[in-house]
Design a protein around this motif. Sequence first.
Motif: not given
Lengths: 144, 144, 144, 144
Positions: B59, B71, B74, B99, B123-124, B127, B143
């Motif tokens: 990531k 993000r 994504n 993310p 994922s949120d 982050e 982000c």
Amino acid sequence: MSKLSLSMAEKIIDAALAKGAEIGLKPLTVAVLDAGGHLVALKRQDGSSILRPQIASGKAYGALAVGAGSRWLNANAETRPHFVQALNGAAGGGIIPVPGGVLIRDGEGGEIIGAVGITGDTSDNDEAAAVAGIAAIGKTADCG
Amino acid sequence: MSKLSLSMAEKIIDAALAKGAEIGLKPLTVAVLDAGGHLVALKRQDGSSILRPQIASGKAYGALAVGAGSRWLNANAETRPHFVQALNGAAGGGIIPVPGGVLIRDGEGGEIIGAVGITGDTSDNDEAAAVAGIAAIGKTADCG
Amino acid sequence: MSKLSLSMAEKIIDAALAKGAEIGLKPLTVAVLDAGGHLVALKRQDGSSILRPQIASGKAYGALAVGAGSRWLNANAETRPHFVQALNGAAGGGIIPVPGGVLIRDGEGGEIIGAVGITGDTSDNDEAAAVAGIAAIGKTADCG
Amino acid sequence: MSKLSLSMAEKIIDAALAKGAEIGLKPLTVAVLDAGGHLVALKRQDGSSILRPQIASGKAYGALAVGAGSRWLNANAETRPHFVQALNGAAGGGIIPVPGGVLIRDGEGGEIIGAVGITGDTSDNDEAAAVAGIAAIGKTADCG
């Protein structure tokens, strides 16, 4: 803490193959990996095709990679294909993201001590055989 | 010019893990990469699965690769999947385009000094923990 | 049976870096892997070059791959170079066969619970720092 | 024509492990491949290290690759290292060119029906266990 021994792996494989015979599945390949993702034992039945060892291992490895049975990967492959493709890039192509890779847990929600991967029949039937194998050693199956 | 030191990386990781504990996240793996995309520090919490180091690093690497938080990758994976697949081909499979990969900038729109990658929860949430880590050293999170 | 926790890995790294400072070593990178060969924690000191994370991890991984400290691999690379080259082929290039990859054992001849890999100074000095790190958690170092 | 069945592979593995126990070998990993180079069965004993499945398979695969037991590859690796390195390039790194990979022949000079690969002790002892395994099914071992 439990550790997956060869003796446990053999019992899992033999019970999974017995389940396959009982419910009339096609020839299966069964792989059992330890918690670190390394093969402990594998059997490929007569008539099970040549890439089956990698498929069975790849289901089990995928489950261990993300800490969830490979049914979870299958669901993500449909909702977030880019995520599952990228996981496989990070894993060197070693993940098969369909049902049939089942975590072996030490009790419900317990520690992961390994995983079983089965291939040869439908993914649902492969998974059922894996669950039967894990039950034979008194551990908990986590299908994802 | 700022440069990401080991001391800064450790502060980021510890703050991200503290955030995870505070909001009740699952076990996390946190990777901090310098501006060149090379690992400075990584911690994998007990119970975080075996491929998590590659996912966290992937990531962060993806964010540095394109100069935008993951993000952004994504979103592109959904609208232009061929682009993100091709990026990963060029990167040898090292990008995880979801993310949780956040650039560390020296002020708003400022120079990129590294990136944080986190995996383990949604994922949120991953982050959010990364943003908290970057805040702890007084830098700006991007982000994507 | 012991399992390598993040807390243990951090103690190993900090003690290894303290040893490096004490005996005046160059900037080091220290990786700690669990018994399955997966990264638990890594720190790269300021000034330690960009491939050091892979070198440190590759020493530790090589030790786990064959069940002997990487000094054993170094000796084999001299007497049977084709064997060590082939091991690296099987391992996807992930093995660095020089001293500085040290197994963490639970007592003399005991179970392998992980490995430490260090790089940055001479291989002998790297190994000495690894041994100091393992001593700090009361486990037994196996250099090969 | 003979074909290597799972039942035969299991007998080979169990006899090889029995031989290992009888002569006091370290924990072994035994792989049995069919004539096409595909895994039929594998067992890794408790305490056999994590890369051993690839090493055992790589010895057996190397033997099948060139139609000679892996002792032949070991000799060539010393006299013509460039040849064995090139073979491994062609094989994607899947060959381990040291003794312990033994062809299973249907009679002296007969058809190759598969191969056994063993690792864990010295290469000579690994090979002795493989020969014992093949004898147990009444076939002819070809060590190279």
